[in-house]
Design an enzyme around this catalytic site. Structure first.
Site, PDB file in Angstrom:
ATOM      1  N   ASN A 119       0.831  -1.209   0.000  1.00  0.00           N
ATOM      2  CA  ASN A 119       0.000   0.000   0.000  1.00  0.00           C
ATOM      3  C   ASN A 119       0.860   1.250   0.000  1.00  0.00           C
ATOM      4  O   ASN A 119       1.952   1.269   0.567  1.00  0.00           O
ATOM      5  CB  ASN A 119      -0.925  -0.002   1.219  1.00  0.00           C
ATOM      6  CG  ASN A 119      -1.867  -1.184   1.195  1.00  0.00           C
ATOM      7  OD1 ASN A 119      -2.033  -1.807   0.152  1.00  0.00           O
ATOM      8  ND2 ASN A 119      -2.469  -1.506   2.329  1.00  0.00           N
ATOM      9  N   ASP A 121      -0.558   4.192   1.036  1.00  0.00           N
ATOM     10  CA  ASP A 121      -1.409   5.167   1.740  1.00  0.00           C
ATOM     11  C   ASP A 121      -0.851   5.667   3.063  1.00  0.00           C
ATOM     12  O   ASP A 121      -1.411   6.577   3.670  1.00  0.00           O
ATOM     13  CB  ASP A 121      -2.811   4.569   1.954  1.00  0.00           C
ATOM     14  CG  ASP A 121      -2.788   3.226   2.687  1.00  0.00           C
ATOM     15  OD1 ASP A 121      -1.929   3.014   3.557  1.00  0.00           O
ATOM     16  OD2 ASP A 121      -3.677   2.383   2.385  1.00  0.00           O
ATOM     17  N   HIS A 136       5.885  -0.665  -2.767  1.00  0.00           N
ATOM     18  CA  HIS A 136       5.442   0.062  -3.960  1.00  0.00           C
ATOM     19  C   HIS A 136       5.492   1.576  -3.771  1.00  0.00           C
ATOM     20  O   HIS A 136       4.758   2.313  -4.426  1.00  0.00           O
ATOM     21  CB  HIS A 136       4.022  -0.393  -4.355  1.00  0.00           C
ATOM     22  CG  HIS A 136       3.971  -1.826  -4.793  1.00  0.00           C
ATOM     23  ND1 HIS A 136       2.797  -2.555  -4.886  1.00  0.00           N
ATOM     24  CD2 HIS A 136       4.958  -2.676  -5.184  1.00  0.00           C
ATOM     25  CE1 HIS A 136       3.062  -3.785  -5.306  1.00  0.00           C
ATOM     26  NE2 HIS A 136       4.366  -3.880  -5.487  1.00  0.00           N
ATOM     27  N   CYS A 144      10.771  14.206  -8.908  1.00  0.00           N
ATOM     28  CA  CYS A 144      11.089  14.764 -10.222  1.00  0.00           C
ATOM     29  C   CYS A 144      11.458  13.628 -11.169  1.00  0.00           C
ATOM     30  O   CYS A 144      12.245  12.744 -10.812  1.00  0.00           O
ATOM     31  CB  CYS A 144      12.244  15.748 -10.084  1.00  0.00           C
ATOM     32  SG  CYS A 144      12.820  16.391 -11.666  1.00  0.00           S
ATOM     33  N   GLY A 206      -5.171  -9.123   3.119  1.00  0.00           N
ATOM     34  CA  GLY A 206      -5.841  -8.145   2.260  1.00  0.00           C
ATOM     35  C   GLY A 206      -5.163  -7.907   0.928  1.00  0.00           C
ATOM     36  O   GLY A 206      -5.202  -6.796   0.408  1.00  0.00           O
ATOM     37  N   SER A 208      -4.718  -9.585  -3.147  1.00  0.00           N
ATOM     38  CA  SER A 208      -5.156 -10.595  -4.111  1.00  0.00           C
ATOM     39  C   SER A 208      -3.995 -11.494  -4.528  1.00  0.00           C
ATOM     40  O   SER A 208      -4.203 -12.514  -5.184  1.00  0.00           O
ATOM     41  CB  SER A 208      -5.766  -9.924  -5.341  1.00  0.00           C
ATOM     42  OG  SER A 208      -4.816  -9.051  -5.924  1.00  0.00           O
TER      43      SER A 208
HETATM   44  C1  BJW Z   1      -9.862  -7.675   2.142  1.00  0.00           C
HETATM   45  C2  BJW Z   1     -10.779  -6.834   2.737  1.00  0.00           C
HETATM   46  C3  BJW Z   1     -10.761  -6.776   4.137  1.00  0.00           C
HETATM   47  C4  BJW Z   1     -11.033  -6.636   0.632  1.00  0.00           C
HETATM   48  N1  BJW Z   1      -9.893  -7.519   4.815  1.00  0.00           N
HETATM   49  N2  BJW Z   1      -9.022  -8.412   2.841  1.00  0.00           N
HETATM   50  C5  BJW Z   1       6.269 -12.594 -12.677  1.00  0.00           C
HETATM   51  C6  BJW Z   1       5.226 -13.175 -13.362  1.00  0.00           C
HETATM   52  C7  BJW Z   1       4.318 -12.388 -14.066  1.00  0.00           C
HETATM   53  C8  BJW Z   1       4.446 -11.007 -14.102  1.00  0.00           C
HETATM   54  C9  BJW Z   1       5.485 -10.442 -13.411  1.00  0.00           C
HETATM   55  C10 BJW Z   1       6.380 -11.226 -12.727  1.00  0.00           C
HETATM   56  N3  BJW Z   1       7.281 -10.389 -12.124  1.00  0.00           N
HETATM   57  C11 BJW Z   1       6.980  -9.120 -12.444  1.00  0.00           C
HETATM   58  C12 BJW Z   1       5.888  -9.124 -13.228  1.00  0.00           C
HETATM   59  C13 BJW Z   1       5.229  -7.931 -13.823  1.00  0.00           C
HETATM   60  C14 BJW Z   1       4.353  -7.201 -12.829  1.00  0.00           C
HETATM   61  C15 BJW Z   1       3.258  -8.128 -12.330  1.00  0.00           C
HETATM   62  O1  BJW Z   1       3.278  -8.634 -11.234  1.00  0.00           O
HETATM   63  N4  BJW Z   1       2.237  -8.312 -13.138  1.00  0.00           N
HETATM   64  C16 BJW Z   1       1.119  -9.198 -12.782  1.00  0.00           C
HETATM   65  C17 BJW Z   1      -0.143  -8.342 -12.583  1.00  0.00           C
HETATM   66  C18 BJW Z   1       0.954 -10.212 -13.843  1.00  0.00           C
HETATM   67  N5  BJW Z   1       5.141  -6.684 -11.717  1.00  0.00           N
HETATM   68  C19 BJW Z   1       5.811  -5.546 -11.848  1.00  0.00           C
HETATM   69  O2  BJW Z   1       5.819  -4.930 -12.898  1.00  0.00           O
HETATM   70  C20 BJW Z   1       6.593  -5.056 -10.660  1.00  0.00           C
HETATM   71  N6  BJW Z   1       7.922  -4.717 -11.067  1.00  0.00           N
HETATM   72  C21 BJW Z   1       8.832  -5.652 -11.305  1.00  0.00           C
HETATM   73  O3  BJW Z   1       8.692  -6.805 -11.047  1.00  0.00           O
HETATM   74  O4  BJW Z   1       9.990  -5.129 -11.823  1.00  0.00           O
HETATM   75  C22 BJW Z   1      11.012  -6.013 -12.286  1.00  0.00           C
HETATM   76  C23 BJW Z   1      12.086  -5.136 -12.893  1.00  0.00           C
HETATM   77  C24 BJW Z   1      13.412  -5.355 -12.536  1.00  0.00           C
HETATM   78  C25 BJW Z   1      14.404  -4.558 -13.096  1.00  0.00           C
HETATM   79  C26 BJW Z   1      14.078  -3.551 -13.992  1.00  0.00           C
HETATM   80  C27 BJW Z   1      12.756  -3.338 -14.355  1.00  0.00           C
HETATM   81  C28 BJW Z   1      11.755  -4.130 -13.785  1.00  0.00           C
HETATM   82  C29 BJW Z   1       6.003  -3.753 -10.124  1.00  0.00           C
HETATM   83  C30 BJW Z   1       4.637  -3.928  -9.573  1.00  0.00           C
HETATM   84  C31 BJW Z   1       4.058  -2.558  -9.192  1.00  0.00           C
HETATM   85  C32 BJW Z   1       2.604  -2.652  -8.770  1.00  0.00           C
HETATM   86  N7  BJW Z   1       2.088  -1.339  -8.717  1.00  0.00           N
HETATM   87  C33 BJW Z   1       0.716  -1.155  -8.229  1.00  0.00           C
HETATM   88  C34 BJW Z   1       0.383   0.362  -8.334  1.00  0.00           C
HETATM   89  C35 BJW Z   1       1.094   1.127  -7.217  1.00  0.00           C
HETATM   90  C36 BJW Z   1       0.755   2.573  -7.262  1.00  0.00           C
HETATM   91  C37 BJW Z   1      -0.706   2.825  -6.997  1.00  0.00           C
HETATM   92  O5  BJW Z   1      -1.177   2.639  -5.864  1.00  0.00           O
HETATM   93  O6  BJW Z   1      -1.389   3.223  -7.951  1.00  0.00           O
HETATM   94  O7  BJW Z   1       0.586  -1.600  -6.878  1.00  0.00           O
HETATM   95  S1  BJW Z   1      -0.493  -2.140  -9.104  1.00  0.00           S
HETATM   96  C38 BJW Z   1      -1.529  -2.432  -7.707  1.00  0.00           C
HETATM   97  O8  BJW Z   1      -1.549  -3.855  -7.387  1.00  0.00           O
HETATM   98  C39 BJW Z   1      -0.830  -1.749  -6.532  1.00  0.00           C
HETATM   99  C40 BJW Z   1      -0.991  -2.758  -5.428  1.00  0.00           C
HETATM  100  O9  BJW Z   1      -0.011  -2.548  -4.427  1.00  0.00           O
HETATM  101  C41 BJW Z   1      -0.836  -4.054  -6.164  1.00  0.00           C
HETATM  102  C42 BJW Z   1      -1.400  -5.250  -5.443  1.00  0.00           C
HETATM  103  O10 BJW Z   1      -2.786  -5.109  -5.275  1.00  0.00           O
HETATM  104  P1  BJW Z   1      -3.441  -5.583  -3.891  1.00  0.00           P
HETATM  105  O11 BJW Z   1      -2.922  -4.751  -2.783  1.00  0.00           O
HETATM  106  O12 BJW Z   1      -3.299  -7.039  -3.766  1.00  0.00           O
HETATM  107  O13 BJW Z   1      -4.966  -5.148  -4.092  1.00  0.00           O
HETATM  108  P2  BJW Z   1      -6.135  -5.932  -4.838  1.00  0.00           P
HETATM  109  O14 BJW Z   1      -7.217  -4.963  -5.092  1.00  0.00           O
HETATM  110  O15 BJW Z   1      -5.618  -6.680  -5.990  1.00  0.00           O
HETATM  111  O16 BJW Z   1      -6.660  -6.993  -3.767  1.00  0.00           O
HETATM  112  C43 BJW Z   1      -7.345  -6.589  -2.585  1.00  0.00           C
HETATM  113  C44 BJW Z   1      -7.705  -7.821  -1.794  1.00  0.00           C
HETATM  114  O17 BJW Z   1      -8.212  -7.417  -0.536  1.00  0.00           O
HETATM  115  C45 BJW Z   1      -8.768  -8.698  -2.463  1.00  0.00           C
HETATM  116  O18 BJW Z   1      -8.275 -10.034  -2.522  1.00  0.00           O
HETATM  117  C46 BJW Z   1      -9.964  -8.601  -1.507  1.00  0.00           C
HETATM  118  O19 BJW Z   1     -10.698  -9.823  -1.400  1.00  0.00           O
HETATM  119  C47 BJW Z   1      -9.295  -8.281  -0.205  1.00  0.00           C
HETATM  120  N8  BJW Z   1     -10.101  -7.578   0.784  1.00  0.00           N
HETATM  121  N9  BJW Z   1     -11.558  -6.230   1.764  1.00  0.00           N
HETATM  122  C48 BJW Z   1      -9.074  -8.339   4.130  1.00  0.00           C
HETATM  123  N10 BJW Z   1     -11.649  -5.977   4.804  1.00  0.00           N
END
Ligand code: BJW
Length: 264
Positions: A119, A121, A136, A144, A206, A208
């Protein structure tokens, strides 16, 4: 005797988790957007009925990438500034507060709690947690695009979109977050691997668990011998792999865990 409600299905796994935490030295918690859902912040991919998922109105690939920012900096800046103001207005919820209490509880016994958060936040910090690794980045500081220098914008909305950088005549300000395709901060990545390798208990809360590399830390901890658990009302790719899955909100389970560990 009045009839009593049956115990919730998560009580037996919660008791197992509490016993493991009580015996643990190093506890690691990976958090995702779900832990902040009870603070009113929308998740990315969750299917909560009562709140709009961020990704329902915007395709993540269209906004959370460096390419999107370079293509349409105004839209991306406006979206992130709107979210930044939402994070500033939100308050930590009982899930965040329970983790801060757990850190104090473990430290008093000579142990540690490390939060690996996806997160941006800052609600863990505001709840009082100190050992927080931001995988993240954060949405409250911006940097910048040319020099990388950061600044904290004012509490009110940015007035100009996109924001020109004060540090470089040809630079723009961008949120200090990690977008798809960008590397995670090296220091955070190393701290996360080290914590996962040393964990006696690893909790995924929390998230996915679809975004890498964060989603892989639980397997790192499991391979090193940790007891693994997930707290999420919905199933994820991790659910069938963990030692204990607790299908309930973080704001219910984490305070209940603290109550098991430190009953009043
Ligand atoms: C509750 C609840 C309650 C609801 N109690 N639970 C290997 C395989 C395939 C792909 C890749 C790989 N390695 C890297 C990749 C590419 C990519 C990736 O993972 N893609 C996949 C989607 C396929 N990863 C990247 O690009 C990462 N970088 C990287 O690996 O770089 C390598 C590199 C090396 C050298 C040079 C260059 C590159 C970077 C990832 C960045 C993610 N960024 C984001 C945006 C951040 C900014 C913003 O906030 O806008 O991060 S994307 C977004 O997803 C955000 C989140 O942190 C992240 C995860 O989401 P999260 O937190 O899991 O949220 P949700 O909504 O998905 O899930 C919420 C859950 O809560 C649900 O399950 C609900 O059920 C639950 N819930 N209420 C408990 N009360």
């Amino acid at each position: 005797m009045p009839p009593t409600d049956p115990p919730p299905p998560w009580l037996p796994p919660l008791r197992r988790l509490a016993a493991k935490v009580a015996a643990a030295r190093h506890v690691v918690v990976l958090t995702g957007a779900g832990i902040s859902a009870e603070s009113g912040l929308a998740t990315f991919r969750g299917n909560e009925r009562d709140m709009a998922s961020l990704w329902k109105s915007f395709d993540p690939a269209s906004l959370a990438t460096p390419e999107a920012f370079h293509r349409d900096p105004e839209t991306v800046t406006r979206w992130y500034d709107w979210r930044r103001l939402g994070c500033l207005a939100a308050q930590p919820n009982p899930g965040h507060t329970a983790l801060a209490a757990l850190e104090h509880h473990l430290e008093r016994a000579g142990g540690s709690l490390t939060i690996l958060t996806q997160n941006v936040d800052r609600l863990h910090h505001r709840a009082g947690s100190r050992n927080v690794v931001e995988l993240h980045g954060d949405i409250l500081n911006w940097r910048c695009t040319v020099t990388g220098r950061t600044l904290t914008p004012p509490d009110q909305a940015f007035e100009r979109f996109p924001m020109p950088s004060p540090f470089h005549p040809h630079g723009l300000l961008r949120p200090n977050v990690v977008w798809f395709g960008e590397p995670l901060p090296e220091e955070a990545l190393q701290a996360a691997f080290q914590a996962a390798n040393q964990a006696d208990v690893f909790m995924s809360v929390g998230t996915s668990a679809v975004v890498q590399p964060a989603a892989g830390f639980l397997q790192v901890a499991a391979a090193a011998g940790a007891f693994t658990t997930e707290i999420n009302p919905q199933a994820t790719p991790l659910t069938s792999t963990v030692d204990a899955a607790l299908a309930a909100p973080a704001g219910v389970i984490l305070p209940a865990l603290m109550a098991q560990l430190a009953p009043h």
